[in-house]
Scaffold this motif. Structure first.
Motif, mmCIF file in Angstrom:
data_model
loop_
_atom_site.group_PDB
_atom_site.id
_atom_site.type_symbol
_atom_site.label_atom_id
_atom_site.label_comp_id
_atom_site.label_asym_id
_atom_site.label_seq_id
_atom_site.Cartn_x
_atom_site.Cartn_y
_atom_site.Cartn_z
ATOM 1 N N MET A 1 0.854 -1.181 0.000
ATOM 2 C CA MET A 1 0.000 0.000 0.000
ATOM 3 C C MET A 1 0.900 1.245 0.000
ATOM 4 S SD MET A 1 -2.907 0.917 2.784
ATOM 5 C CE MET A 1 -3.367 2.596 3.056
ATOM 6 N N ARG A 2 0.649 2.156 -0.903
ATOM 7 C CA ARG A 2 1.468 3.360 -0.993
ATOM 8 C C ARG A 2 0.940 4.438 -0.050
ATOM 9 N NH1 ARG A 2 1.979 5.454 -6.855
ATOM 10 N NH2 ARG A 2 3.419 6.837 -5.803
ATOM 11 N N SER A 3 1.881 5.171 0.535
ATOM 12 C CA SER A 3 1.475 6.273 1.401
ATOM 13 C C SER A 3 0.923 7.404 0.540
ATOM 14 C CB SER A 3 2.678 6.793 2.185
ATOM 15 O OG SER A 3 3.257 5.762 2.927
ATOM 16 N N PRO A 4 -0.104 8.075 1.046
ATOM 17 C CA PRO A 4 -0.606 9.224 0.296
ATOM 18 C C PRO A 4 0.429 10.343 0.282
ATOM 19 C CG PRO A 4 -1.649 9.111 2.439
ATOM 20 C CD PRO A 4 -0.831 7.857 2.296
ATOM 21 N N ARG A 5 0.485 11.073 -0.818
ATOM 22 C CA ARG A 5 1.448 12.173 -0.909
ATOM 23 C C ARG A 5 0.709 13.502 -0.837
ATOM 24 N NH1 ARG A 5 5.752 9.928 -5.348
ATOM 25 N NH2 ARG A 5 7.122 8.977 -3.812
ATOM 26 N N PRO A 6 1.316 14.483 -0.164
ATOM 27 C CA PRO A 6 0.640 15.784 -0.077
ATOM 28 C C PRO A 6 0.550 16.446 -1.449
ATOM 29 C CG PRO A 6 2.866 15.917 0.795
ATOM 30 C CD PRO A 6 2.602 14.464 0.525
ATOM 31 N N ALA A 7 -0.572 17.085 -1.696
ATOM 32 C CA ALA A 7 -0.749 17.784 -2.969
ATOM 33 C C ALA A 7 -0.430 19.262 -2.848
ATOM 34 C CB ALA A 7 -2.184 17.604 -3.454
ATOM 35 N N LEU A 8 -0.480 19.781 -1.616
ATOM 36 C CA LEU A 8 -0.319 21.237 -1.451
ATOM 37 C C LEU A 8 0.385 21.554 -0.142
ATOM 38 C CD1 LEU A 8 -1.154 24.158 -2.431
ATOM 39 C CD2 LEU A 8 -3.142 23.898 -0.943
ATOM 40 N N ALA A 9 1.317 22.489 -0.212
ATOM 41 C CA ALA A 9 1.902 23.074 0.999
ATOM 42 C C ALA A 9 1.755 24.579 0.880
ATOM 43 C CB ALA A 9 3.377 22.695 1.134
ATOM 44 N N VAL A 10 1.291 25.210 1.950
ATOM 45 C CA VAL A 10 1.100 26.661 1.938
ATOM 46 C C VAL A 10 1.905 27.272 3.077
ATOM 47 C CG1 VAL A 10 -0.554 28.548 2.129
ATOM 48 C CG2 VAL A 10 -1.207 26.439 0.959
ATOM 49 N N VAL A 11 2.785 28.180 2.736
ATOM 50 C CA VAL A 11 3.553 28.913 3.741
ATOM 51 C C VAL A 11 2.897 30.277 3.855
ATOM 52 C CG1 VAL A 11 5.822 29.800 4.387
ATOM 53 C CG2 VAL A 11 5.630 27.712 3.007
ATOM 54 N N ALA A 12 2.217 30.533 4.956
ATOM 55 C CA ALA A 12 1.414 31.753 5.056
ATOM 56 C C ALA A 12 1.577 32.370 6.441
ATOM 57 C CB ALA A 12 -0.055 31.431 4.780
ATOM 58 N N ASP A 13 2.535 33.279 6.572
ATOM 59 C CA ASP A 13 2.708 33.993 7.837
ATOM 60 C C ASP A 13 1.617 35.050 7.977
ATOM 61 O OD1 ASP A 13 4.939 32.560 8.535
ATOM 62 O OD2 ASP A 13 6.315 33.935 7.539
ATOM 63 N N THR A 60 2.247 20.989 -4.981
ATOM 64 C CA THR A 60 2.264 22.420 -5.257
ATOM 65 C C THR A 60 2.610 23.134 -3.963
ATOM 66 O OG1 THR A 60 0.568 22.189 -6.945
ATOM 67 C CG2 THR A 60 0.875 24.386 -6.012
ATOM 68 N N ALA A 61 3.524 24.089 -4.024
ATOM 69 C CA ALA A 61 3.901 24.835 -2.821
ATOM 70 C C ALA A 61 3.705 26.322 -3.078
ATOM 71 C CB ALA A 61 5.345 24.544 -2.445
ATOM 72 N N LEU A 62 2.994 26.964 -2.166
ATOM 73 C CA LEU A 62 2.678 28.383 -2.306
ATOM 74 C C LEU A 62 3.161 29.139 -1.079
ATOM 75 C CD1 LEU A 62 -1.045 28.028 -3.458
ATOM 76 C CD2 LEU A 62 0.971 28.282 -4.920
ATOM 77 N N GLU A 63 3.522 30.400 -1.272
ATOM 78 C CA GLU A 63 3.932 31.251 -0.153
ATOM 79 C C GLU A 63 3.230 32.591 -0.271
ATOM 80 O OE1 GLU A 63 8.027 32.646 -0.064
ATOM 81 O OE2 GLU A 63 8.035 32.339 2.108
ATOM 82 N N ALA A 83 -5.033 21.679 -6.537
ATOM 83 C CA ALA A 83 -3.797 20.889 -6.538
ATOM 84 C C ALA A 83 -4.089 19.394 -6.614
ATOM 85 C CB ALA A 83 -2.981 21.208 -5.285
ATOM 86 N N ALA A 84 -5.078 18.960 -5.833
ATOM 87 C CA ALA A 84 -5.414 17.531 -5.819
ATOM 88 C C ALA A 84 -5.967 17.083 -7.170
ATOM 89 C CB ALA A 84 -6.425 17.248 -4.715
ATOM 90 N N ALA A 85 -6.631 18.010 -7.854
ATOM 91 C CA ALA A 85 -7.203 17.668 -9.152
ATOM 92 C C ALA A 85 -6.179 17.803 -10.277
ATOM 93 C CB ALA A 85 -8.401 18.568 -9.427
ATOM 94 N N GLY A 86 -4.981 18.236 -9.917
ATOM 95 C CA GLY A 86 -3.946 18.364 -10.942
ATOM 96 C C GLY A 86 -4.112 19.587 -11.807
ATOM 97 N N LEU A 87 -4.802 20.607 -11.283
ATOM 98 C CA LEU A 87 -5.055 21.794 -12.083
ATOM 99 C C LEU A 87 -4.057 22.916 -11.829
ATOM 100 C CD1 LEU A 87 -8.946 21.937 -11.771
ATOM 101 C CD2 LEU A 87 -7.566 20.974 -13.605
ATOM 102 N N SER A 88 -3.157 22.724 -10.852
ATOM 103 C CA SER A 88 -2.168 23.763 -10.600
ATOM 104 C C SER A 88 -1.212 23.869 -11.773
ATOM 105 C CB SER A 88 -1.389 23.447 -9.321
ATOM 106 O OG SER A 88 -2.232 23.613 -8.213
ATOM 107 N N LEU A 89 -0.663 25.046 -11.907
ATOM 108 C CA LEU A 89 0.164 25.307 -13.083
ATOM 109 C C LEU A 89 1.498 24.572 -13.035
ATOM 110 C CD1 LEU A 89 -0.443 29.121 -13.511
ATOM 111 C CD2 LEU A 89 -1.450 27.249 -14.796
ATOM 112 N N VAL A 90 2.078 24.492 -11.861
ATOM 113 C CA VAL A 90 3.429 23.943 -11.764
ATOM 114 C C VAL A 90 3.459 22.771 -10.797
ATOM 115 C CG1 VAL A 90 5.826 24.439 -11.175
ATOM 116 C CG2 VAL A 90 4.405 26.205 -12.211
#
Lengths: 103, 164
Positions: A1-13, A60-63, A83-90
């Motif tokens: 069984m494969r571990s799920p991978r994160p689709a998005l990380a947000v760095v938001a101070d 996808t990682a956003l700041e 991001a989960a749907a694969g619609l992010s640009l990068v």
């Protein structure tokens, strides 16, 4: 069984009155930000870096600066859905088999 | 910041942990200082070519033809080597004569050559956190000098007071 991978990380101070203006991070910048929250890195840096490199593939990682949590929560959820749907640009789609080594 | 000019061979430190990522970026972790550095593709290319046999001129010759902005290959390599050296990623030659010269800040460099050029040359760094640094808030009696108190406490004279 494969571990799920994160689709998005947000760095938001938080900054009072800040507007949501996310910029895309490179994979390296994303790994640095994840590392900033990875206490085990001091004990086993090679293993932690390898894990973060693997976790950041297809992520996808956003700041951005952010305002109040109630305002940004729907925006983050929207980004996560895209991001989960694969619609992010990068996405970080390439990775070497053994990415981390010493000297 | 200062730069140290040298014309001798350059060697990357061998105790560093390298991690190759997409788009030819490389994360380099320094186990002595617990600093992590994100090298751009150009910086990583120069770093990996620093094998102790190549001079600055030879490193410049290895760069791809297209370097950012109006920079020459020689200037690009000098800037990257300055950056790598300033972050302690190259071995130091104690016997080589060193000449200190002013080194532009990233902002100064971006004004002169453009933000895009700065983005592809400069290295980003941070220090891996200790457990205390990673905690998101400080509990009752803990120091609130560098992080906020948890809910229910108030920061009084640098210490969290209350029930949290």
């Amino acid at each position: 069984m494969r571990s799920p991978r994160p689709a998005l990380a947000v760095v938001a101070d938080y900054r009072q009155g800040a507007r949501w203006r996310p910029r895309q991070l490179t994979q390296g910048q994303a790994v640095l930000q994840l590392l900033a929250n990875a206490v085990p890195a001091r004990r086993d840096p090679a293993r932690v870096l390898a894990a973060l490199a693997a976790a950041s593939v297809s992520m996808t990682a956003l700041e951005t600066k952010r305002g109040e949590a109630a305002e940004v929560a729907p925006l983050i959820l929207g980004e996560a859905e895209r991001a989960a749907a694969g619609l992010s640009l990068v996405r970080f789609t390439t990775r070497k088999a053994e990415p981390c080594f010493q000297g | 910041m200062r730069q140290v000019e040298t014309s001798g061979p350059l060697r990357a430190r061998r105790d560093l942990i390298e991690c190759a990522l997409a788009d030819d970026e490389v994360i380099v972790y320094d186990p002595e200082t617990h600093e992590a550095h994100c090298l751009t593709a150009i910086a990583a290319s120069v770093f990996r070519s620093c094998d102790g046999t190549r001079s600055l001129d030879e490193l410049a010759a290895l760069l791809p033809a297209a370097v950012p902005g109006a920079l020459s290959r020689a200037n690009t390599v000098q800037l990257v080597v300055d950056e790598l050296r300033a972050r302690g990623l190259l071995e130091t030659d104690e016997t080589a004569p060193a000449v200190e010269a002013p080194r532009p800040t990233r902002a100064q460099f971006a004004r002169r050559f453009g933000a895009a050029a700065a983005a592809v040359l400069f290295v980003e760094s941070l220090v891996a956190p200790t457990a205390a640094q990673a905690a998101t808030c400080a509990g009752t009696g803990a120091s609130c000098a560098s992080r906020p108190c948890c809910a229910g406490c108030t920061c009084v004279a640098g210490v969290c007071v209350g029930a949290c």
